[in-house]
Write an enzyme that holds these catalytic residues in place. Structure first.
Site, PDB file in Angstrom:
ATOM      1  N   CYS A  55       0.835  -1.210   0.000  1.00  0.00           N
ATOM      2  CA  CYS A  55       0.000   0.000   0.000  1.00  0.00           C
ATOM      3  C   CYS A  55       0.870   1.261   0.000  1.00  0.00           C
ATOM      4  O   CYS A  55       2.077   1.204   0.191  1.00  0.00           O
ATOM      5  CB  CYS A  55      -0.940  -0.016   1.196  1.00  0.00           C
ATOM      6  N   ALA A  58       2.998   1.765   2.982  1.00  0.00           N
ATOM      7  CA  ALA A  58       4.192   0.907   2.960  1.00  0.00           C
ATOM      8  C   ALA A  58       5.298   1.558   2.130  1.00  0.00           C
ATOM      9  O   ALA A  58       6.475   1.489   2.493  1.00  0.00           O
ATOM     10  CB  ALA A  58       3.855  -0.475   2.400  1.00  0.00           C
ATOM     11  N   ARG A  89      12.242  -4.605   6.428  1.00  0.00           N
ATOM     12  CA  ARG A  89      13.140  -4.390   5.285  1.00  0.00           C
ATOM     13  C   ARG A  89      14.616  -4.556   5.660  1.00  0.00           C
ATOM     14  O   ARG A  89      15.484  -4.453   4.825  1.00  0.00           O
ATOM     15  CB  ARG A  89      12.914  -2.993   4.702  1.00  0.00           C
ATOM     16  N   HIS A 190       6.070   6.351  -2.295  1.00  0.00           N
ATOM     17  CA  HIS A 190       7.422   6.845  -2.594  1.00  0.00           C
ATOM     18  C   HIS A 190       7.339   8.302  -3.023  1.00  0.00           C
ATOM     19  O   HIS A 190       8.126   9.140  -2.585  1.00  0.00           O
ATOM     20  CB  HIS A 190       8.071   6.074  -3.748  1.00  0.00           C
TER      21      HIS A 190
END
Ligand code: SF4
Length: 535
Positions: A55, A58, A89, A190
Site C-alpha cells: 500500500c 508501505a 526491510r 514513494h
C-alpha cells in the site's frame, strides 16, 4: 524453456473477457524486432485479483522514510499497520560522525495504536500527546508522522497536529498523508515521501562533507548492508559520500544533500522524483547506477569516474576494480560452473528485477521472466516514454511539486562536475547522466516481461517455464516455496546480505548455488499431490 504467444493466450484464457483484455496489456514476450513494445503499468489492480503489491503507506513509511535513523517515525493508525512496517526491510544503521548511538531509533516501533474510540471521536489529541511523550523520552532531532487508511477516512488533520507540535518543541515534525488506499500501489507512497522531504528537508543544511568528488547515493536502502559495501568501494576510490537516501542516512545528512556534486540513482522507481527535483531546483546532475553484479558494478564505477573526467580518479578506479576482481573472479567462476545455464524468474519491486539480471548473467544464469510490483512504464521502457504516459485519477491524486531554479544555489550541471558545457555534453552521450534506459532493452527475445503479476499467473508461468530459481518479494516467496522451487527473497534478503558490490556478489553466488543444488525441494510432496489425501 520459453513461452509462445499461443501459450500466453492459453494462460489468459481462464479470465473473463474484460480481465483478459486488461491483463494482456501487462504482459509482453520480448521481441526486439518490434521497435517499442509498450506495457501497461502503474494502473489499478483488478478487484478480486490477488496482487503482490503493497500500500501507499508501505511505500512512504516502509521504504523511503523509515530508514532515516535519527528521526522518530510515528505511525498514526492501528497497531497492525505499524507492526508490519517495522523492521521488515532490514535497513541496517549505525552511529557515525553526525549521529551518535543514542540518536538512532531504527530498532523501535512508534504508533498511536488507534482503537475504536479514537476512530469514533478522532485521533488528533492522542497523536499530539504521543509526540509530547516521544520528545520527552527520546529527544529526537525530528519526527515524521505517517497516516494510515483509517486516519484518512476519519479526517484527522495530521498536518495541523504536526505544525502545532513543531512550534511547541522547536523541532521539525513532518506529516505524510500517505494513507494506504492512495494511488494504485506503494509507488504513490514513494512519491509522497520524496515530495515532502524535498520541500521541507533537503536544502536546509549548510555542511558539505569535506573531501573530493562529493556524491549522494539515492535509492539505496542498506538492506542487509548493501549501502555499506557500496560506500566501501566508493571511499576506496576516493569519493566522499555526502549522504545516502535513505539507508543508514540521517536527517542531518539529508538536509545537506544539495551540497554534493552529483546524485547517483540506484532504485529508479522509488527516488527518481528527488533526483529530478534537485536537478530542477539546484541544477545538480544525476547518474543512473547499478551496484548489483560484478560487471554492472565495474561498469557503474567506470561511468562515474568519467563524469568527473579526472585522470587520477579514472586510474584509481581501475586499480580498485583490478584489486577486487582478483578476489571476486575465482569465486564467481567456481559458482558459475554450478549455475551455468540455469534460469531464474524474478518478480520484485522497483528496479531489482532489472539490476539482478546482471548478477545472474555473471553466474551464467538468465532471468527468463522479469516483472515489477509497482513500476511505471519508464522503468520498463526507459525514461523517453515519460511524456507519453497519460495521467489518470490515481496519479492526479498525488500532488506534484512545481519547483523553480533556486535563485542563490542553482548552478548549471557542468559546473557541479567542474567541466565545460561541451565536455559535459560529450560525456553525457556515453554515460547515463539524467537517463535510465529501463529494463526491457536488457532482456532477450522470447523472455517474459510482466507487470503486477497475480497469484494465478505466477503459478502458471512457473509450471510452464520451470525456472531453477525464483527471486521474489516478501509475500510471493511463499508461492515459490509451495511450488517446490528454491527462491531468494530480494526485499530484505531474509537473514543475509549484502548482495551489492563485489562482496555482495560472492554472498549471492554462494547462496544461490546452495539453494539450487539442495535436494530438499525435490523431496517435498504436498499432501494434495501424494494421491492419499481425501477431500
Ligand atoms: S492498506 Fe491501510 S490499513 Fe492496510 S497496512 Fe496499508 S495503511 Fe494500514
Amino acid at each position: 524453456m520459453a513461452i509462445t504467444e499461443k501459450g500466453m493466450e492459453d494462460l489468459l484464457a481462464t479470465y473473463p473477457d474484460t480481465v483478459k483484455k486488461n491483463r494482456k496489456k501487462h504482459l509482453l514476450i520480448k521481441n526486439s524486432a518490434e521497435a517499442c513494445q509498450q506495457i501497461e503499468a502503474n494502473t489499478r489492480t483488478i478487484p478480486g485479483i490477488i496482487s503482490q503489491r503493497g500500500c501507499c503507506f508501505a511505500g512512504c513509511k516502509g521504504v523511503v522514510v523509515g530508514p532515516i535513523k535519527d528521526m522518530v517515525h510515528i505511525v498514526h493508525g492501528p497497531v497492525g499497520c505499524a507492526y508490519y512496517s517495522w523492521g521488515t526491510r532490514r535497513n541496517k544503521a549505525r552511529a557515525d560522525d553526525t549521529t551518535p548511538k543514542e540518536n538512532i531509533y531504527s530498532t523501535l516501533c512508534f504508533t498511536t495504536d488507534m482503537q475504536e474510540p479514537d476512530i469514533v471521536f478522532g485521533g488528533e489529541k492522542k497523536l499530539s500527546r504521543m509526540i509530547d511523550e516521544v520528545v520527552e523520552m527520546f529527544h529526537p532531532r525530528a519526527i515524521t508522522i505517517s497516516a494510515t487508511c483509517p486516519v484518512g477516512l476519519i479526517g484527522d488533520d495530521i498536518g495541523a497536529v504536526a505544525r502545532a507540535a513543531q512550534e511547541r518543541h522547536g523541532i521539525q515534525v513532518l506529516a505524510f498523508n500517505c494513507e494506504g488506499y492512495k494511488g494504485v500501489s506503494q509507488s504513490a507512497g514513494h512519491h509522497i515521501a520524496n515530495n515532502n522531504i524535498m520541500e521541507h528537508v533537503i536544502g536546509k543544511g549548510t555542511q558539505r562533507k569535506p573531501g573530493d568528488y562529493v556524491i549522494n547515493i539515492l535509492g539505496e536502502y542498506n538492506i542487509g548492508g548493501d549501502g555499506w559495501e557500496i560506500e566501501r568501494i566508493l571511499k576506496d576510490i576516493g569519493y566522499t559520500v555526502n549522504g545516502i537516501m535513505t539507508g543508514d542516512s540521517s536527517y542531518v545528512d539529508i538536509r545537506n544533500l544539495h551540497l554534493a556534486d552529483l546524485n547517483l540513482v540506484q532504485c529508479h522507481r522509488s527516488i527518481n522524483y528527488i533526483a529530478e527535483m534537485m536537478e530542477t531546483k539546484y541544477g545538480m546532475p544525476w547518474l543512473k547506477v547499478n551496484f548489483i553484479g560484478v560487471d554492472a558494478t565495474c561498469k557503474t564505477l567506470r561511468e562515474l569516474a568519467r563524469c568527473f573526467n579526472d585522470e587520477a580518479l579514472i586510474g584509481r578506479t581501475e586499480e580498485v576494480i583490478a584489486r577486487e576482481l582478483a578476489i571476486v573472479e575465482p569465486v564467481i567462476e567456481h559458482y558459475r560452473k554450478i549455475l551455468n545455464g540455469k534460469t531464474a524468474f524474478g518478480f520484485v519491486g522497483g528496479s531489482r528485477s532489472h539490476h539482478y539480471q546482471h548478477l545472474l548473467r555473471d553466474l551464467g544464469m538468465e532471468m527468463i521472466v522479469a516483472g515489477y510490483e509497482f513500476a511505471h512504464r519508464d522503468d520498463y521502457e526507459g525514461r523517453q516514454v515519460i511524456p507519453t504516459i497519460k495521467s489518470d485519477a490515481d496519479s492526479r491524486n498525488i500532488p506534484e511539486l512545481h519547483l523553480k531554479p533556486d535563485e542563490e544555489l542553482y548552478q548549471d550541471a557542468h559546473v557541479y562536475l567542474n567541466l565545460t558545457k561541451e565536455k559535459f555534453e560529450e560525456i553525457k552521450k556515453n554515460v547515463p547522466l539524467g537517463h535510465y534506459e529501463g529494463m526491457n532493452p536488457d532482456m532477450k527475445d522470447g523472455e517474459v516481461i510482466i507487470d503486477d503479476i497475480n497469484h494465478y499467473e505466477f503459478e502458471e508461468l512457473v509450471r510452464k517455464l520451470k525456472p531453477d530459481l525464483i527471486l521474489t518479494g516478501v509475500r510471493d516467496k511463499y508461492i515459490a516455496h509451495k511450488l517446490g522451487v528454491p527462491s531468494r527473497q530480494l526485499h530484505s534478503y531474509d537473514y543475509t546480505g549484502p548482495y551489492a558490490g563485489f562482496n555482495g556478489a560472492m554472498t549471492f553466488a554462494r547462496e544461490v548455488a546452495n539453494a539450487v543444488t539442495t535436494p530438499a525441494w525435490k523431496l517435498v510432496t504436498a499432501p494434495w499431490e501424494d494421491g492419499k489425501s481425501k477431500e
